[in-house]
Design an enzyme around this catalytic site. Structure first.
Site, PDB file in Angstrom:
ATOM      1  N   ASP A 193       0.866  -1.163   0.000  1.00  0.00           N
ATOM      2  CA  ASP A 193       0.000   0.000   0.000  1.00  0.00           C
ATOM      3  C   ASP A 193       0.909   1.220   0.000  1.00  0.00           C
ATOM      4  OD1 ASP A 193      -2.624   1.324   0.337  1.00  0.00           O
ATOM      5  OD2 ASP A 193      -1.724   1.994   2.219  1.00  0.00           O
ATOM      6  N   GLU A 277      -1.580  -0.960  -6.160  1.00  0.00           N
ATOM      7  CA  GLU A 277      -2.710  -0.298  -6.776  1.00  0.00           C
ATOM      8  C   GLU A 277      -2.214   0.636  -7.868  1.00  0.00           C
ATOM      9  OE1 GLU A 277      -6.779   1.355  -4.719  1.00  0.00           O
ATOM     10  OE2 GLU A 277      -4.880   1.471  -3.671  1.00  0.00           O
ATOM     11  N   CYS A 326     -12.660  -4.889   4.679  1.00  0.00           N
ATOM     12  CA  CYS A 326     -12.050  -5.580   5.821  1.00  0.00           C
ATOM     13  C   CYS A 326     -11.357  -6.834   5.319  1.00  0.00           C
ATOM     14  CB  CYS A 326     -13.103  -5.968   6.862  1.00  0.00           C
ATOM     15  SG  CYS A 326     -12.403  -6.949   8.206  1.00  0.00           S
ATOM     16  N   CYS A 329     -13.173 -10.086   7.153  1.00  0.00           N
ATOM     17  CA  CYS A 329     -14.487 -10.637   6.813  1.00  0.00           C
ATOM     18  C   CYS A 329     -15.002 -10.153   5.464  1.00  0.00           C
ATOM     19  CB  CYS A 329     -15.497 -10.295   7.906  1.00  0.00           C
ATOM     20  SG  CYS A 329     -15.898  -8.537   7.978  1.00  0.00           S
ATOM     21  N   CYS A 345     -13.144  -2.808  12.134  1.00  0.00           N
ATOM     22  CA  CYS A 345     -14.212  -3.358  11.308  1.00  0.00           C
ATOM     23  C   CYS A 345     -15.549  -3.259  12.047  1.00  0.00           C
ATOM     24  CB  CYS A 345     -13.919  -4.806  10.952  1.00  0.00           C
ATOM     25  SG  CYS A 345     -15.228  -5.500   9.934  1.00  0.00           S
ATOM     26  N   CYS A 348     -16.872  -7.430  11.960  1.00  0.00           N
ATOM     27  CA  CYS A 348     -16.246  -8.521  12.720  1.00  0.00           C
ATOM     28  C   CYS A 348     -15.389  -8.008  13.875  1.00  0.00           C
ATOM     29  CB  CYS A 348     -15.431  -9.428  11.800  1.00  0.00           C
ATOM     30  SG  CYS A 348     -13.887  -8.690  11.235  1.00  0.00           S
ATOM     31  N   ASP A 355      -3.146   0.918   6.765  1.00  0.00           N
ATOM     32  CA  ASP A 355      -2.334   0.649   5.571  1.00  0.00           C
ATOM     33  C   ASP A 355      -2.029  -0.848   5.430  1.00  0.00           C
ATOM     34  OD1 ASP A 355      -2.347   3.373   5.201  1.00  0.00           O
ATOM     35  OD2 ASP A 355      -0.370   3.681   6.099  1.00  0.00           O
TER      36      ASP A 355
HETATM   37 ZN   LIG Z   1     -14.388  -7.462   9.297  1.00  0.00          ZN
END
Ligand SMILES: [Zn+2]
Length: 372
Positions: A193, A277, A326, A329, A345, A348, A355
């Site tokens: 990242d 990216e 996330c 999850c 998150c 979860c 990062d």
């Molecule tokens: Zn999550």
């Protein structure tokens, strides 16, 4: 594999004069051909081809432009080839859009412009049969041996060289063809990242810092800019301050390049495949808060270096929500803003560095893309 090594030169006064003449001859040839093409365009006539202009230039140069003969023939010749390339870039780009219409990403290619000495000396080119390198010296036609501040780092076939000026210094960039290296990196994928606060974080959790001395150097840059602003334009002290500022800019650029090289070398040793990216950089530069951070992080340079250092680079589409997903999850948190440094998150409850979460997502997306 082609690699370039840029080395500062230590020319004598006489040699520096030659460099000035050679860059001047390159500018002259470019401007000469461009003027003929522009005139034909203004008269609605068919544009002459640069190849025909090259032949004509070589026929008339001895009589009409005798100063051209004082430096290497490569200087004007490559300038004409560069013009040919610039024109074909322009016309190819034009085919992709309507005349007068600008590209949405701001990346349209402009029609070539006249080169002005006021914008700097520019550069001139040497084909591979027009120079030789030995130890700390480079041999240039009609000039002889010029001292280099360091030796050429690569051993391989010399392809070409380009001599240029920046901040009152002269440099040679030598292009060398090297045999392909077989990377020893383990067969695995890591995601990186490219950051705003840090240079980058990879999916192993290793962070690469924007070095401290880099921000110190920036402080001095601001001080030098203010110092220059106080001087009277055109005066001797103004010129002195201007050169000092230009040299400081060069130093910062070198610091940045050095940090990026260390990072990309390390990453290429860690894993055979690196996922990152593809940022829409022109789009992001419109966002002024981010602009400085993005240009500092030199995203394009990181991608460029990894492309030749790593076995494989996977570019993940810019609309992939690497920061907002996330990694635990898979839930997407649309509320996440740049102010949130920590990923919490809502589904979860996973808590990790923002990062690192993004780097893990990029790694997984990279694995998905290559089907590993
Ligand atoms: Zn999550």
């Amino acid at each position: 594999m082609l690699r370039a090594h840029k080395i500062r030169l230590n020319p004598t006064l006489e040699q520096e004069l030659y460099f000035r003449k050679a860059t001047g001859n390159a500018r002259f040839a470019w401007n000469w051909a461009l003027a003929i093409i522009k005139e034909a365009g203004a008269n609605q006539a068919k544009l002459p081809s640069v190849n025909d202009l090259r032949i004509k230039f070589n026929q008339i140069k001895r009589i009409e432009f005798p100063f051209i003969m004082e430096t290497t023939k490569c200087a004007p010749d490559q300038a004409l080839l560069d013009l040919k390339q610039a024109l074909s870039n322009f016309f190819n780009d034009l085919k992709k859009r309507k005349p007068g219409q600008k590209r949405k990403d701001g990346n349209q290619v402009n029609f070539p412009r006249f080169k002005s000495r006021r914008k700097g000396f520019g550069s001139f080119y040497l084909a591979n049969d027009q120079f030789a390198v030995k130890g700390y010296e480079i041999k240039i036609p009609k000039l002889g041996w010029v001292n280099m501040t360091e030796q050429l780092r690569f051993a391989g076939k010399l392809m070409s060289a380009r001599i240029s000026e920046r901040a009152g210094y002269w440099f040679v960039s030598i292009l060398v063809e090297l045999p392909e290296l077989i990377s020893q990196a383990p067969e695995r994928v890591i995601g990186i990242d490219v950051g705003i606060k840090t240079l980058a974080v990879d999916s192993d959790g290793e962070g690469f810092e924007n070095q401290k001395h880099f921000s110190l150097a920036q402080k001095k840059l601001r001080r030098l800019s203010r110092w220059l602003a106080r001087k009277q334009k055109g005066k001797k002290n103004w010129a002195k301050a201007k050169l000092k500022l230009a040299r400081w800019h060069l130093r910062i650029a070198n610091l940045r390049k050095d940090a990026l090289h260390k990072m990309t070398t390390r990453l290429a040793q860690k894993a055979s495949t690196i996922a990152l990216e593809t940022l829409n950089v022109p789009g992001m530069l419109k966002n002024h808060k981010l602009a400085k951070a993005i240009s500092d992080a030199s995203f394009a340079e990181i991608a460029r270096q990894l492309t030749y250092k790593a076995q494989q680079v996977v570019l993940v589409a810019p609309f992939y929500p690497s920061s907002k997903t996330c990694n635990g999850c898979g839930v997407i948190n649309k509320e996440l803003t740049l102010a949130h440094r920590q990923w919490k998150c809502p589904s979860c409850g996973a808590t990790l560095d923002r990062d690192l979460n993004a780097a893990l997502n990029l790694r997984d997306e990279g694995i998905r893309i290559i089907g590993a």
